[in-house]
Write a protein that holds these residues in place. Structure first.
Motif, PDB file in Angstrom:
ATOM      1  N   ARG A 146       0.852  -1.192   0.000  1.00  0.00           N
ATOM      2  CA  ARG A 146       0.000   0.000   0.000  1.00  0.00           C
ATOM      3  C   ARG A 146       0.889   1.244   0.000  1.00  0.00           C
ATOM      4  NH1 ARG A 146      -5.479   0.009   2.149  1.00  0.00           N
ATOM      5  NH2 ARG A 146      -6.323  -2.103   2.188  1.00  0.00           N
ATOM      6  N   PRO A 147       0.542   2.215  -0.846  1.00  0.00           N
ATOM      7  CA  PRO A 147       1.313   3.467  -0.852  1.00  0.00           C
ATOM      8  C   PRO A 147       1.253   4.132   0.524  1.00  0.00           C
ATOM      9  CG  PRO A 147      -0.071   3.301  -2.803  1.00  0.00           C
ATOM     10  CD  PRO A 147      -0.497   2.194  -1.885  1.00  0.00           C
ATOM     11  N   PRO A 148       2.326   4.859   0.911  1.00  0.00           N
ATOM     12  CA  PRO A 148       3.569   5.041   0.158  1.00  0.00           C
ATOM     13  C   PRO A 148       4.423   3.765   0.155  1.00  0.00           C
ATOM     14  CG  PRO A 148       3.739   6.056   2.320  1.00  0.00           C
ATOM     15  CD  PRO A 148       2.318   5.613   2.186  1.00  0.00           C
ATOM     16  N   VAL A 149       4.969   3.434  -1.018  1.00  0.00           N
ATOM     17  CA  VAL A 149       5.765   2.213  -1.178  1.00  0.00           C
ATOM     18  C   VAL A 149       7.243   2.543  -0.972  1.00  0.00           C
ATOM     19  CG1 VAL A 149       6.393   0.340  -2.725  1.00  0.00           C
ATOM     20  CG2 VAL A 149       4.070   1.286  -2.787  1.00  0.00           C
ATOM     21  N   ASP A 205       4.267   4.227  -6.241  1.00  0.00           N
ATOM     22  CA  ASP A 205       2.913   4.431  -5.713  1.00  0.00           C
ATOM     23  C   ASP A 205       1.879   4.301  -6.833  1.00  0.00           C
ATOM     24  OD1 ASP A 205       4.088   4.872  -3.301  1.00  0.00           O
ATOM     25  OD2 ASP A 205       3.791   7.043  -3.294  1.00  0.00           O
ATOM     26  N   SER A 206       2.106   5.012  -7.940  1.00  0.00           N
ATOM     27  CA  SER A 206       1.177   4.926  -9.067  1.00  0.00           C
ATOM     28  C   SER A 206       1.256   3.569  -9.742  1.00  0.00           C
ATOM     29  CB  SER A 206       1.474   6.039 -10.078  1.00  0.00           C
ATOM     30  OG  SER A 206       2.813   5.962 -10.538  1.00  0.00           O
ATOM     31  N   TYR A 207       2.425   2.947  -9.704  1.00  0.00           N
ATOM     32  CA  TYR A 207       2.594   1.618 -10.288  1.00  0.00           C
ATOM     33  C   TYR A 207       1.741   0.594  -9.537  1.00  0.00           C
ATOM     34  CZ  TYR A 207       5.145  -2.385 -12.270  1.00  0.00           C
ATOM     35  OH  TYR A 207       5.481  -3.534 -12.923  1.00  0.00           O
ATOM     36  N   VAL A 208       1.754   0.693  -8.214  1.00  0.00           N
ATOM     37  CA  VAL A 208       0.977  -0.226  -7.377  1.00  0.00           C
ATOM     38  C   VAL A 208      -0.520   0.026  -7.532  1.00  0.00           C
ATOM     39  CG1 VAL A 208       0.396  -0.743  -4.979  1.00  0.00           C
ATOM     40  CG2 VAL A 208       2.778  -0.711  -5.694  1.00  0.00           C
ATOM     41  N   MET A 209      -0.905   1.301  -7.561  1.00  0.00           N
ATOM     42  CA  MET A 209      -2.330   1.619  -7.691  1.00  0.00           C
ATOM     43  C   MET A 209      -2.861   1.279  -9.087  1.00  0.00           C
ATOM     44  SD  MET A 209      -3.391   2.608  -4.796  1.00  0.00           S
ATOM     45  CE  MET A 209      -5.000   3.246  -5.270  1.00  0.00           C
ATOM     46  N   GLY A 210      -1.975   1.215 -10.054  1.00  0.00           N
ATOM     47  CA  GLY A 210      -2.399   0.892 -11.420  1.00  0.00           C
ATOM     48  C   GLY A 210      -2.553  -0.592 -11.681  1.00  0.00           C
ATOM     49  N   ALA A 211      -2.091  -1.432 -10.760  1.00  0.00           N
ATOM     50  CA  ALA A 211      -2.222  -2.883 -10.913  1.00  0.00           C
ATOM     51  C   ALA A 211      -3.602  -3.300 -10.421  1.00  0.00           C
ATOM     52  CB  ALA A 211      -1.130  -3.604 -10.126  1.00  0.00           C
ATOM     53  N   LYS A 212      -4.544  -3.460 -11.347  1.00  0.00           N
ATOM     54  CA  LYS A 212      -5.931  -3.751 -10.985  1.00  0.00           C
ATOM     55  C   LYS A 212      -6.299  -5.193 -11.315  1.00  0.00           C
ATOM     56  CE  LYS A 212      -7.458   1.031 -11.481  1.00  0.00           C
ATOM     57  NZ  LYS A 212      -8.444   1.960 -12.090  1.00  0.00           N
ATOM     58  N   VAL A 213      -7.151  -5.756 -10.481  1.00  0.00           N
ATOM     59  CA  VAL A 213      -7.588  -7.146 -10.654  1.00  0.00           C
ATOM     60  C   VAL A 213      -9.110  -7.186 -10.573  1.00  0.00           C
ATOM     61  CG1 VAL A 213      -5.477  -8.113  -9.675  1.00  0.00           C
ATOM     62  CG2 VAL A 213      -7.403  -7.591  -8.172  1.00  0.00           C
ATOM     63  N   PRO A 214      -9.734  -8.196 -11.159  1.00  0.00           N
ATOM     64  CA  PRO A 214     -11.196  -8.321 -11.032  1.00  0.00           C
ATOM     65  C   PRO A 214     -11.583  -8.571  -9.581  1.00  0.00           C
ATOM     66  CG  PRO A 214     -10.351  -9.695 -12.820  1.00  0.00           C
ATOM     67  CD  PRO A 214      -9.159  -9.220 -12.046  1.00  0.00           C
ATOM     68  N   CYS A 215     -12.732  -8.056  -9.190  1.00  0.00           N
ATOM     69  CA  CYS A 215     -13.248  -8.309  -7.848  1.00  0.00           C
ATOM     70  C   CYS A 215     -13.449  -9.811  -7.657  1.00  0.00           C
ATOM     71  CB  CYS A 215     -14.574  -7.569  -7.659  1.00  0.00           C
ATOM     72  SG  CYS A 215     -15.455  -7.998  -6.136  1.00  0.00           S
ATOM     73  N   PRO A 216     -13.092 -10.367  -6.500  1.00  0.00           N
ATOM     74  CA  PRO A 216     -13.324 -11.798  -6.240  1.00  0.00           C
ATOM     75  C   PRO A 216     -14.787 -12.197  -6.378  1.00  0.00           C
ATOM     76  CG  PRO A 216     -11.808 -10.899  -4.620  1.00  0.00           C
ATOM     77  CD  PRO A 216     -12.337  -9.733  -5.399  1.00  0.00           C
ATOM     78  N   ASN A 217     -15.696 -11.224  -6.299  1.00  0.00           N
ATOM     79  CA  ASN A 217     -17.123 -11.518  -6.452  1.00  0.00           C
ATOM     80  C   ASN A 217     -17.583 -11.416  -7.905  1.00  0.00           C
ATOM     81  OD1 ASN A 217     -17.520 -11.955  -3.692  1.00  0.00           O
ATOM     82  ND2 ASN A 217     -17.888  -9.783  -3.304  1.00  0.00           N
ATOM     83  N   GLU A 218     -16.641 -11.437  -8.832  1.00  0.00           N
ATOM     84  CA  GLU A 218     -17.003 -11.371 -10.253  1.00  0.00           C
ATOM     85  C   GLU A 218     -17.972 -12.490 -10.655  1.00  0.00           C
ATOM     86  OE1 GLU A 218     -14.766 -10.895 -14.585  1.00  0.00           O
ATOM     87  OE2 GLU A 218     -13.782 -12.003 -12.959  1.00  0.00           O
TER      88      GLU A 218
END
Length: 316
Positions: free
Chosen positions: A62-65, A102-115
């Motif tokens: 979690r940022p700050p990294v 920080d932006s690199y971590v926030m830009g890594a998006k995954v589908p919600c587990p409830n997909e």
């Protein structure tokens, strides 16, 4: 003639905008281009998720990294607990805040587990747990012994009706529903026409005779902009004091929610109940029951809170 022109170059301004610089032998100019105007291209990348995990808490960064010179990453809050010293480095190297991560971590998006249950949200990997606390697509679960089926209310509706032969009755919001409850009946599933909204009517025996009637909504998460109010009522046994009038037993209350449609779950959420005396109330030993459910808005379009219950809830 010598050509002094040079190729345009792209850079970043302190505000994170793109800066395009072009120069020739006569003029030089700079143009700042807002990154919002640039095309965004998404692509799928397979990567080891441990690269996004903190070396201290072993949860998503979690940022700050921060990173030490050996490349061990840590959340800012975790590093503070270690006096900003890397516990993996023998010499206790200090962590340094790497702003671009920080932006690199926030830009890594995954589908919600409830997909699988209807959620279509892409969530930053480090914020998945936060999203699940509010996700309106949390699954419901089958209460039948030995069955671990999870699903949305609609999926659970089909599952209980087809695989477990549950009795299901259709109901419409703001419409009175007349039910005949047999003496041995202990539950009744109520569903809107499209199966999107699911409710459970629970009838439990009381010590000393009679029964308790409860109504709960079946959903994985009790939140969102909508609330539900219900009214259940029935005729009480004849009393000489009422002469030829039939006294009415009635309950109005907010609908509580539970993820498992069972008697135990309905009691755990603290829902109120209607106390019904069974003797001589119905030829078959059961009783006639009327139910009406109202859906109302908890939050207005501008974010303001609406009334905690519908104003017209008490009208027949």
């Amino acid at each position: 003639m010598e050509n002094c022109s040079k190729k345009p170059r792209l850079g970043l301004t302190p505000k994170g905008q793109f800066k395009q610089e072009a120069a020739d032998h006569e003029t030089s100019r700079e143009a700042v281009v807002d990154d919002a105007t640039l095309p965004v291209t998404n692509m799928a990348i397979v990567i080891d998720k441990t690269m996004y995990d903190c070396s201290l808490c072993y949860r998503p960064l979690r940022p700050p990294v921060l990173k030490c010179r050996a490349g061990h990453g840590a959340c800012g809050s975790c590093s503070e607990n270690q006096s900003r010293k890397c516990h993996l480095c023998a010499d206790g190297a200090e962590y340094e805040h790497i702003h671009w991560l920080d932006s690199y971590v926030m830009g890594a998006k995954v589908p919600c587990p409830n997909e699988p249950f209807g959620c279509r949200t892409l969530v930053p990997y480090c914020l998945v747990d936060d999203h699940l606390l509010e996700c309106q697509h949390a699954p419901c679960y089958c209460p039948e012994p030995g069955c671990t089926f999870p699903g949305s209310p609609l999926m659970l509706y089909d599952h209980l009706k087809v695989h477990h032969d549950w009795l299901v009755t259709s109901i419409a919001f703001d419409k009175k529903l007349d039910l005949e409850i047999d003496e041995a009946e202990r539950r009744r599933l109520l569903a809107t026409e499209n199966g999107e909204h699911l409710f459970l009517l629970v009838i439990t025996e009381r010590v000393g005779g009679g029964c308790e009637v409860r109504l709960v909504r079946v959903c994985g998460k009790d939140a969102g902009p909508w609330g539900y109010w219900y009214k259940v009522w029935t005729n009480a046994p004849m009393d000489p004091w009422y002469r030829d009038k039939k006294p009415i037993l009635m309950l109005e209350d907010r609908v509580r929610s539970c993820a498992v449609p069972s008697e135990e779950a309905a009691m755990e959420v603290g829902s109120r109940y209607l106390s019904v005396q069974l003797p001589d109330m119905h030829p078959r030993g059961g009783f006639a029951l009327r139910v009406r459910i109202t859906m109302y808005q908890l939050q207005t379009a501008d974010g303001a809170s609406a009334p905690a219950y519908p104003v017209s809830a008490g009208a027949d």
